[in-house]
Design a protein around this motif. Structure first.
Motif, PDB file in Angstrom:
ATOM      1  N   GLU A 268       0.811  -1.211   0.000  1.00 56.49           N
ATOM      2  CA  GLU A 268       0.000   0.000   0.000  1.00 56.49           C
ATOM      3  C   GLU A 268       0.846   1.262   0.000  1.00 56.49           C
ATOM      4  OE1 GLU A 268      -2.610  -0.377   3.285  1.00 56.49           O
ATOM      5  OE2 GLU A 268      -4.061  -1.658   2.223  1.00 56.49           O
ATOM      6  N   GLY A 269       1.956   1.236   0.716  1.00 56.52           N
ATOM      7  CA  GLY A 269       2.815   2.410   0.758  1.00 56.52           C
ATOM      8  C   GLY A 269       3.348   2.778  -0.611  1.00 56.52           C
ATOM      9  N   ARG A 270       3.821   1.799  -1.339  1.00 56.77           N
ATOM     10  CA  ARG A 270       4.341   2.064  -2.683  1.00 56.77           C
ATOM     11  C   ARG A 270       3.222   2.514  -3.621  1.00 56.77           C
ATOM     12  NH1 ARG A 270       6.473  -2.326  -7.005  1.00 56.77           N
ATOM     13  NH2 ARG A 270       7.216  -0.867  -8.589  1.00 56.77           N
ATOM     14  N   ALA A 271       2.059   1.881  -3.503  1.00 57.60           N
ATOM     15  CA  ALA A 271       0.928   2.289  -4.350  1.00 57.60           C
ATOM     16  C   ALA A 271       0.519   3.723  -4.063  1.00 57.60           C
ATOM     17  CB  ALA A 271      -0.242   1.332  -4.117  1.00 57.60           C
ATOM     18  N   HIS A 272       0.533   4.101  -2.792  1.00 58.66           N
ATOM     19  CA  HIS A 272       0.156   5.468  -2.418  1.00 58.66           C
ATOM     20  C   HIS A 272       1.144   6.475  -2.990  1.00 58.66           C
ATOM     21  CE1 HIS A 272      -1.577   8.700  -0.046  1.00 58.66           C
ATOM     22  NE2 HIS A 272      -0.363   8.997   0.404  1.00 58.66           N
ATOM     23  N   GLU A 273       2.430   6.148  -2.945  1.00 56.58           N
ATOM     24  CA  GLU A 273       3.440   7.058  -3.478  1.00 56.58           C
ATOM     25  C   GLU A 273       3.235   7.309  -4.968  1.00 56.58           C
ATOM     26  OE1 GLU A 273       7.178   5.356  -2.635  1.00 56.58           O
ATOM     27  OE2 GLU A 273       7.137   5.827  -0.477  1.00 56.58           O
ATOM     28  N   ARG A 274       2.786   6.290  -5.702  1.00 59.44           N
ATOM     29  CA  ARG A 274       2.592   6.426  -7.145  1.00 59.44           C
ATOM     30  C   ARG A 274       1.183   6.870  -7.503  1.00 59.44           C
ATOM     31  NH1 ARG A 274       3.491   2.305 -10.847  1.00 59.44           N
ATOM     32  NH2 ARG A 274       4.051   4.031 -12.231  1.00 59.44           N
ATOM     33  N   GLY A 275       0.348   7.096  -6.504  1.00 65.17           N
ATOM     34  CA  GLY A 275      -1.015   7.533  -6.770  1.00 65.17           C
ATOM     35  C   GLY A 275      -1.877   6.458  -7.400  1.00 65.17           C
ATOM     36  N   ILE A 276      -1.653   5.223  -7.012  1.00 62.93           N
ATOM     37  CA  ILE A 276      -2.378   4.087  -7.588  1.00 62.93           C
ATOM     38  C   ILE A 276      -3.272   3.474  -6.513  1.00 62.93           C
ATOM     39  CG2 ILE A 276      -2.158   1.781  -8.620  1.00 62.93           C
ATOM     40  CD1 ILE A 276       0.500   2.697  -9.780  1.00 62.93           C
ATOM     41  N   ALA A 277      -4.514   3.223  -6.861  1.00 57.37           N
ATOM     42  CA  ALA A 277      -5.445   2.562  -5.940  1.00 57.37           C
ATOM     43  C   ALA A 277      -5.263   1.052  -6.049  1.00 57.37           C
ATOM     44  CB  ALA A 277      -6.878   2.944  -6.284  1.00 57.37           C
ATOM     45  N   LEU A 278      -4.962   0.434  -4.918  1.00 53.17           N
ATOM     46  CA  LEU A 278      -4.741  -1.015  -4.874  1.00 53.17           C
ATOM     47  C   LEU A 278      -5.893  -1.646  -4.100  1.00 53.17           C
ATOM     48  CD1 LEU A 278      -3.021  -3.559  -5.312  1.00 53.17           C
ATOM     49  CD2 LEU A 278      -1.707  -2.936  -3.265  1.00 53.17           C
ATOM     50  N   THR A 279      -6.704  -2.460  -4.765  1.00 55.15           N
ATOM     51  CA  THR A 279      -7.856  -3.100  -4.136  1.00 55.15           C
ATOM     52  C   THR A 279      -7.755  -4.607  -4.276  1.00 55.15           C
ATOM     53  OG1 THR A 279      -9.147  -2.915  -6.175  1.00 55.15           O
ATOM     54  CG2 THR A 279      -9.340  -1.121  -4.567  1.00 55.15           C
ATOM     55  N   THR A 280      -8.339  -5.287  -3.300  1.00 54.60           N
ATOM     56  CA  THR A 280      -8.330  -6.754  -3.316  1.00 54.60           C
ATOM     57  C   THR A 280      -9.726  -7.272  -3.040  1.00 54.60           C
ATOM     58  OG1 THR A 280      -7.786  -6.895  -0.957  1.00 54.60           O
ATOM     59  CG2 THR A 280      -5.945  -6.853  -2.517  1.00 54.60           C
ATOM     60  N   HIS A 281      -9.997  -8.436  -3.583  1.00 57.74           N
ATOM     61  CA  HIS A 281     -11.251  -9.136  -3.301  1.00 57.74           C
ATOM     62  C   HIS A 281     -10.964 -10.628  -3.337  1.00 57.74           C
ATOM     63  CE1 HIS A 281     -15.064 -11.189  -4.324  1.00 57.74           C
ATOM     64  NE2 HIS A 281     -15.561 -10.305  -3.466  1.00 57.74           N
ATOM     65  N   ALA A 282     -11.351 -11.325  -2.292  1.00 54.85           N
ATOM     66  CA  ALA A 282     -11.061 -12.750  -2.196  1.00 54.85           C
ATOM     67  C   ALA A 282     -12.252 -13.490  -1.609  1.00 54.85           C
ATOM     68  CB  ALA A 282      -9.813 -13.002  -1.351  1.00 54.85           C
ATOM     69  N   VAL A 283     -12.512 -14.665  -2.163  1.00 53.92           N
ATOM     70  CA  VAL A 283     -13.541 -15.534  -1.592  1.00 53.92           C
ATOM     71  C   VAL A 283     -12.918 -16.322  -0.449  1.00 53.92           C
ATOM     72  CG1 VAL A 283     -14.733 -15.720  -3.798  1.00 53.92           C
ATOM     73  CG2 VAL A 283     -12.990 -17.411  -3.187  1.00 53.92           C
ATOM     74  N   PRO A 284     -13.689 -16.744   0.521  1.00 53.96           N
ATOM     75  CA  PRO A 284     -13.124 -17.533   1.619  1.00 53.96           C
ATOM     76  C   PRO A 284     -12.742 -18.934   1.167  1.00 53.96           C
ATOM     77  CG  PRO A 284     -15.511 -17.363   1.832  1.00 53.96           C
ATOM     78  CD  PRO A 284     -15.132 -16.461   0.706  1.00 53.96           C
ATOM     79  N   SER A 285     -11.799 -19.530   1.902  1.00 55.02           N
ATOM     80  CA  SER A 285     -11.386 -20.931   1.698  1.00 55.02           C
ATOM     81  C   SER A 285     -10.804 -21.167   0.314  1.00 55.02           C
ATOM     82  CB  SER A 285     -12.567 -21.877   1.941  1.00 55.02           C
ATOM     83  OG  SER A 285     -13.066 -21.724   3.249  1.00 55.02           O
ATOM     84  N   ALA A 286     -10.055 -20.202  -0.199  1.00 53.85           N
ATOM     85  CA  ALA A 286      -9.326 -20.426  -1.458  1.00 53.85           C
ATOM     86  C   ALA A 286      -7.971 -21.030  -1.120  1.00 53.85           C
ATOM     87  CB  ALA A 286      -9.180 -19.117  -2.224  1.00 53.85           C
ATOM     88  N   VAL A 287      -7.991 -22.306  -0.738  1.00 54.06           N
ATOM     89  CA  VAL A 287      -6.824 -22.958  -0.142  1.00 54.06           C
ATOM     90  C   VAL A 287      -6.155 -23.881  -1.154  1.00 54.06           C
ATOM     91  CG1 VAL A 287      -6.012 -24.483   1.694  1.00 54.06           C
ATOM     92  CG2 VAL A 287      -7.849 -22.837   2.144  1.00 54.06           C
ATOM     93  N   VAL A 288      -4.846 -23.779  -1.235  1.00 52.76           N
ATOM     94  CA  VAL A 288      -4.034 -24.715  -2.012  1.00 52.76           C
ATOM     95  C   VAL A 288      -2.995 -25.318  -1.076  1.00 52.76           C
ATOM     96  CG1 VAL A 288      -4.354 -23.399  -4.141  1.00 52.76           C
ATOM     97  CG2 VAL A 288      -2.336 -22.984  -2.715  1.00 52.76           C
TER      98      VAL A 288
END
Length: 406
Positions: A268-288
């Motif tokens: 997030e720190g690097r993304a903020h410095e470059r003015g880039i929005a970093l978002t994540t979305h994950a479903v539960p139990s995505a286990v390998v």
């Protein structure tokens, strides 16, 4: 000892392959020789019968021909005629229908090339013995087999010697590489350990000192230093394991969604410095099932690559499809372009951006190559493509519960 054993095994395998090639070539050559000689002998036997076309008396026949002449008062037959000659069926057919019959007849345990026709009003049957030709062909076949065995054994020995000589420099280079990685890992362990220890000690002192000593930002920074130093140590261990595949690493159950969230927070720190929005979305139990450090390195490489080329947004999605966990990292940058799509995962791949001839080249270094190696070790698949609305998208598919390769 393991390297020596692998070298011997590889040398023997190459020697056997070389011997197999020599044997195959020898079989083809021997077959051609056998066919040519056999055809020549058959033609010689036919010429011998053709040369005797004017013979119609047993008294005029050469010593290597057996003749039967059917006369009105009886038959005139060469002496020492073996059982099975003359060929009565051929004599009767020619006597009734005329013409000529040429065939191979076995008589007395030997083969004879026999020609039956009508000469000067008499039915004549001439037989040429093929025993000498058959014995010669047998001797030729025996010689070819013995020569083939000798050539194969010699080829195997020579191939083994050449394979060991040619592979020894490769084995030495591999051993040198492993020693270098091991030495580098050993040298890196010490400063990383000291960094982690000093950061932990400083964090404890600040914690005991309270708010008067340090504010929350300093404590948060120290926590990140400790986490980063731990991650660096894990990366060194993973590099050492990857450099020597003989080391076995126990696979663990890893939630890709949780791991992606951790990586996103650290970026997030690097993304903020470059003015880039970093978002994540994950479903539960995505286990390998695999190596957590390797999988973390893979996600870090994907996120770093996206941040390097994104214009304003990077999206990390984790989903499940049937028996696979799907990780998608997308950005709104210039995309890969047709020139790079098929080699995006090559080491140090680069391509010129599509926004003009003067645009600078985009370099991908080792990041995506590392992603491909990690995915392959976990028996997964990875693809790179341009998004319809612009930007790039990398999709990693990992099987649920599939163990990583050691």
């Amino acid at each position: 000892m393991t390297d020596q054993r692998e070298l011997r095994t590889a040398s023997v395998r190459l020697a056997l392959q070389f011997a197999g090639i020599i044997l195959a070539l020898f079989v083809v050559l021997g077959g051609v020789v056998y066919f040519v000689v056999s055809t020549g002998q058959t033609e010689a036997a036919k010429r011998a019968l053709a040369d005797a076309s004017q013979v119609d008396s047993v008294h005029d026949a050469p010593h290597d021909l057996l003749i039967t002449v059917v006369l009105p008062q009886g038959r005139d037959v060469s002496p020492n005629m073996p059982d099975g000659l003359p060929d009565e069926r051929a004599l009767q057919e020619v006597a009734q229908n005329g013409g000529s019959i040429t065939e191979t007849v076995v008589a007395g345990g030997k083969s004879y090339l026999t020609q039956t026709d009508v000469r000067r009003g008499k039915v004549v049957q001439i037989s040429y013995g093929l025993a000498e030709q058959q014995e010669e062909m047998g001797r030729l076949l025996t010689a070819l087999i013995i020569s083939g065995v000798i050539a194969t054994v010699a080829a195997a020995l020579v191939g083994l010697l050449l394979a060991r000589r040619s592979m020894r420099p490769m084995a030495d280079a591999l051993a040198l590489q492993r020693r270098f990685v091991a030495d580098a890992g050993h040298e890196l362990r010490t400063p990383l350990t000291l960094l982690s220890t000093r950061a932990q000690l400083l964090r404890r002192r600040l914690s005991r000192g309270g708010a008067a000593v340090a504010d929350e930002d300093v404590r948060s920074g120290l926590d990140e230093i400790v986490d980063d130093s731990r991650a660096l140590t894990e990366i060194v261990e993973d590099l050492l394991t990857a450099a020597d595949p003989r080391q076995n690493v126990e696979p663990e159950r890893v939630d890709i969604g949780e791991l992606a969230a951790v990586v996103a927070r650290s970026a997030e720190g690097r993304a903020h410095e470059r003015g880039i929005a970093l978002t994540t979305h994950a479903v539960p139990s995505a286990v390998v099932t695999g190596a957590p450090v390797s999988l973390r390195r893979m996600i870090v490489a994907l996120v770093d690559n996206a941040l390097d080329h994104a214009a304003s947004h990077v999206q990390v999605d984790v989903a499940t499809e049937r028996d696979e966990v799907v990780l998608t990292v997308a950005d709104d940058g210039p995309g890969f372009g047709d020139a790079l799509k098929d080699r995006a995962f090559d080491r140090f791949a680069s391509a010129r951006a599509a926004d003009g001839a003067g645009a600078r080249e985009r370099h991908y270094g080792l990041g995506l190559a590392l992603v491909a190696e990690v995915v392959d070790r976990h028996r997964g698949r990875v693809t790179a493509a341009d998004r319809e609305g612009g930007g790039a998208e990398v999709v990693v598919r990992l099987p649920k519960g599939a163990p990583a390769r050691s």
